[in-house]
Design an enzyme around this catalytic site. Structure first.
Site, short mmCIF file in Angstrom:
data_model
loop_
_atom_site.label_atom_id
_atom_site.label_comp_id
_atom_site.label_asym_id
_atom_site.label_seq_id
_atom_site.Cartn_x
_atom_site.Cartn_y
_atom_site.Cartn_z
N THR A 123 -7.77 26.88 23.85
CA THR A 123 -7.13 26.29 25.02
C THR A 123 -6.06 27.21 25.61
O THR A 123 -5.85 27.24 26.82
CB THR A 123 -6.49 24.94 24.65
OG1 THR A 123 -7.51 24.07 24.13
CG2 THR A 123 -5.84 24.28 25.84
N CYS A 392 -11.61 18.70 18.30
CA CYS A 392 -12.24 19.87 18.94
C CYS A 392 -11.46 21.15 18.69
O CYS A 392 -11.82 22.21 19.20
CB CYS A 392 -12.41 19.64 20.44
SG CYS A 392 -13.93 18.73 20.84
N PHE A 393 -10.34 21.06 17.97
CA PHE A 393 -9.62 22.24 17.47
C PHE A 393 -9.12 23.14 18.59
O PHE A 393 -9.09 24.37 18.45
CB PHE A 393 -10.51 23.03 16.50
CG PHE A 393 -11.40 22.14 15.68
CD1 PHE A 393 -10.87 21.33 14.69
CD2 PHE A 393 -12.76 22.05 15.95
CE1 PHE A 393 -11.68 20.47 13.97
CE2 PHE A 393 -13.58 21.19 15.24
CZ PHE A 393 -13.03 20.40 14.24
N CYS A 394 -8.73 22.53 19.70
CA CYS A 394 -8.23 23.27 20.87
C CYS A 394 -9.23 24.32 21.33
O CYS A 394 -8.85 25.39 21.80
CB CYS A 394 -6.87 23.92 20.56
SG CYS A 394 -5.55 22.74 20.26
N ASN A 395 -10.51 24.01 21.20
CA ASN A 395 -11.56 24.90 21.70
C ASN A 395 -12.61 24.05 22.41
O ASN A 395 -13.70 23.82 21.90
CB ASN A 395 -12.20 25.70 20.57
CG ASN A 395 -13.00 26.89 21.07
OD1 ASN A 395 -13.67 26.81 22.10
ND2 ASN A 395 -12.91 28.00 20.36
#
EC number: 2.8.1.9
Length: 764
Positions: A123, A392-395
């Site tokens: 992100t 979503c693990f900042c992705n």
């Protein structure tokens, strides 16, 4: 294949033992979120503290000694990446995100320059789009980027554009060929004409367990965070700038220490010449930077280099092999009908360490192929002392690609209420995120086995259930029976035992009088709950309304009587502030005697008992109704019929010596209003409720966590009934409904709730 299912450590027996001794604080916990942050070693922190205690570290603007020490650290960091200061300048930042932001603000694009980024980026890379100095902004797909290795286009223009891509994807650990760096620098990117590109490598995930050789691959810019490598310090990262790219950075803001001259009365300044001195605003986090030396020393001592392999390369070997073991074991799991238990989200099969890092990403499937929500998996993992990451693990790009979600699907999920970081894990049966486990140099095979055991125990049905449930054959609940309020339960001290009432109880403007009026805090003022200290359930308060006393009892201790009316005397009030469910709460300290009693009962020093101030006004989100120290509503209603139905759905209570009683199961849900209705789960359809002559609004369902797995009579944790709730409701961890009193009296008059009152639920 059999060899792939086994794991062989890359460490010697002595090395493995030394590493394990460094992390004894884990105790029974299984830590599997090294992509989030790795763990610091005990000796590493002791060495840092000794250095701080024995040395005088002044501001580097004051002391040349400190400045020289920081230069030593720069040299040590560059050496770790096999480069030197003549090739790269190292700018310290607060982390990868700050490095990317600094680059986005400073990079000077040509008039027709483009900003290109890999869609499967963090992100923080996506955020660069908002501030880069060009309107030509383009995402690139993974397949398109990889094709650049075979492209034959050549570019002779000046560098005018910037591309950012990760060395390793933080979603699933796939590594991108670093040959792309030289290829793109030389030939540009297909479809962008003769434009020349500078390359920024997001190395945060990669360098945590892999060797970045900057003598072989030379990106123009490299971004990283040190806590990913060492665990400590946090809040420290770097932007590495190749000397050939330094002139392409134009910084506007200037802070202390970055100028030759600055005038206060005139808008005039001259920045310093060295790139590092121009870009490091203000005083650096110098004690944190110095602590990096202990980080390097610790890694090299615990995982010493061997012939032909650096420390970080040995770590890369270890984490890859343990990741492959996890991947293959998960892939092999099967339900009794031979359906897969796990859906893996990967771009490789863990065949090559050069293409795959130590991260495994997946979702769990039910026997019929439907998804288990990641929030449920997270809850179940926590019950088994497993720490992992979900979402979503900042992705968002990698998440969307692997979950096969269109842009319209993502927007639909957002419209349905899902936002980053929430527990809204399934929408229309489709996952909004996944489960990620990741590994560091201290991860053991036993940690993977612990994860596998949890999945097998909670989600693999070894036999397909047949026959009828008890609910289908027990017919004592007649349809004409009227719902009744069976019991009133209040919890005077948040997260402690219940005080059960079978007659009547008064209401206040916040709910039940004295319900969750008190809270126990630790020596740092942090509110305690059973999630952290399950033994809190053994403290059982009783309220005597006539004498205005609260009596505390605990097995093996003499009762303690607290005079509630004395807490209102102005000369005894000691106002404190604590945080409950993200709210700052003003409270009254109840004194040293009760604090000592509670500390002894819970075998934890420094505890205090606080009472919510009568003047405190606390609400939840947009609600106008006041609440005490409850999580989000005035009342929680639990239906005994629904608990009985749920108990029948539990396949077995294999962790307990005997099946729990209905009463003990009801206690686990910690409801205020215990009702009995003819049909189970009918409360889920209610919009309004009347109990006797009092009216209540339904505020929504209660989202459950691992606390319902704690036996309130003993403090013993299990995995049920949370596991069954997740299975029966397709990952929606909800049970019980929240209520608020519709017309509470404001003139000081008391209203009462009476047990055995008729309960009427209205669905409209």
């Amino acid at each position: 294949m059999e060899a792939m299912m086994n794991f062989t450590s890359q460490y010697t027996v002595e090395e493995a033992l030394a590493i394990e001794n460094e992390f004894s604080r884990l105790k029974e916990k299984c830590y599997l979120d090294h992509a989030g942050t790795t763990l610091y070693a005990d000796s590493q922190i002791r060495s840092v503290c000794e250095g701080l205690a024995q040395n005088l570290y002044c501001n580097p603007h004051t002391s040349r000694t400190t400045e020289d020490l920081l230069d030593q650290v720069r040299y040590r960091v560059l050496r770790h990446f096999n480069t030197r200061s003549s090739e790269y300048s190292l700018i310290f930042t607060s982390g990868t995100t700050a490095s990317l932001k600094l680059l986005a603000e400073s990079f000077e694009f040509a008039p027709e320059g483009a900003f290109v980024y890999l869609k499967d980026s963090h992100t923080s890379v996506l955020g660069m789009r908002e501030i880069v100095g060009t309107e030509r902004i383009y995402p690139v797909e993974r397949e398109q980027l990889l094709k650049e290795l075979d492209s034959s286009e050549r570019s002779d223009n000046e560098h005018s554009s910037l591309i950012v891509f990760p060395a390793q994807c933080n979603f699933n650990g796939v590594k991108y060929p670093l040959e792309l760096v030289r290829k793109i620098q030389r030939d540009g990117i297909s479809g962008y004409g003769k434009e020349r590109f500078r390359v920024c490598l997001d190395a945060a995930s990669f360098v945590s367990t892999s060797f970045l050789d900057l003598s072989k691959y030379q990106p123009d810019f490299v971004c990283l965070s040190f806590y990913k490598i060492f665990g400590y310090p946090t809040g420290l990262g770097a932007l590495l700038v190749h000397h050939t790219a330094a002139d392409q950075l134009r910084k506007k803001y200037y802070g202390g220490g970055t100028v030759k001259i600055a005038m206060a009365g005139r808008i005039f300044h001259v920045k310093r010449d060295p790139l590092v001195e121009r870009f490091e605003d203000g005083t650096l986090a110098f004690t944190s930077i110095i602590a990096l030396l202990q980080g390097f020393e610790t890694l090299e001592r615990l995982v010493p280099s061997t012939a032909g392999l650096r420390t970080i390369e040995r770590i890369s070997q270890q984490t890859f092999h343990i990741g492959r073991y996890c991947y293959n074991r998960l892939k092999a799991l099967r339900h009794s009908n031979e359906n897969a238990v796990v859906k893996l989200y990967h771009d490789t099969g863990f065949e090559d360490r050069g293409l795959q890092g130590g991260i495994v990403n997946f979702n769990i499937l039910h026997e019929d192929g439907t998804y288990v929500g990641f929030a449920e998996v997270s809850y179940m993992a926590s019950l088994h002392n497993i720490l992992l990451r979900t979402g979503c693990f900042c992705n968002p790009g990698a998440c969307q690609r692997h979950l096969q979600l269109s842009d319209e699907d993502v927007l639909k999920q957002f419209d349905a209420g899902h936002v980053c970081g929430d527990a809204n894990d399934l929408i229309d049966g489709q996952p909004t995120g996944s489960v990620r486990v990741s590994f560091g140099y201290m991860t053991r095979k036993e940690d993977i086995d612990c994860l596998l055991e949890m999945i097998e125990k909670c989600y693999i049905r070894k036999t397909i259930a047949n026959g009828f449930t008890r609910t289908q054959i027990v017919s004592k609940y007649k349809s004409h029976d009227q719902p009744r309020l069976k019991m009133i339960c209040l919890f005077p001290i948040k997260s402690c035992g219940a005080f059960k009432v079978t007659t009547r109880w008064p209401l206040s403007r916040r709910g039940l009088k004295h319900d969750r009026e008190f809270v126990i805090v630790d020596e740092n003022g942090v509110a305690l709950t059973q999630k952290k200290l399950a033994e809190m359930c053994l403290i059982r308060p009783q309220i005597n309304v006539k004498t205005n006393e609260m009596t505390l009892s605990h097995p093996g201790m003499a009762d303690f009587v607290l005079q509630l009316d004395l807490l209102g005397e102005s000369q005894r009030i000691k106002l404190c502030q604590t945080k409950v469910c993200q709210d700052n709460v003003q409270a009254i300290d109840c004194g040293d005697q009760v604090a000592e009693w509670i500390s002894v009962a819970l075998q934890t020093s420094g505890l205090r008992l606080l009472k919510q101030s009568d003047e405190e006004v606390r609400t939840f989100q947009q609600s106008k109704q006041e609440i005490a120290l409850a999580n989000q509503a005035q009342f929680l209603l639990i239906n005994q019929a629904s608990v009985r139905w749920l108990a029948d759905k539990v396949p077995d209570w294999d962790e307990l010596h005997e099946e729990p009683t209905l009463e003990s199961l009801v206690d686990r849900f910690r409801g205020n209003l215990i009702v009995e209705t003819p049909k189970s789960m009918e409360e889920c359809d209610w919009k309004r409720v009347t109990i006797g002559y009092l009216e209540f609004a339904v505020d929504g369902p209660c989202s459950r966590c691992q606390m319902i797995c704690i036996d309130q009579g003993t403090g013993v944790k299990a995995t049920e009934p949370l596991r069954t709730i997740g299975r029966e409701f397709k990952g929606k961890m909800r049970f019980g409904i929240y209520l608020s009193h519709v017309n509470p009296l404001r003139d000081g008059s008391e209203q009462w709730l009476y047990c055995n009152s008729v309960v009427e639920g209205l669905s409209e």
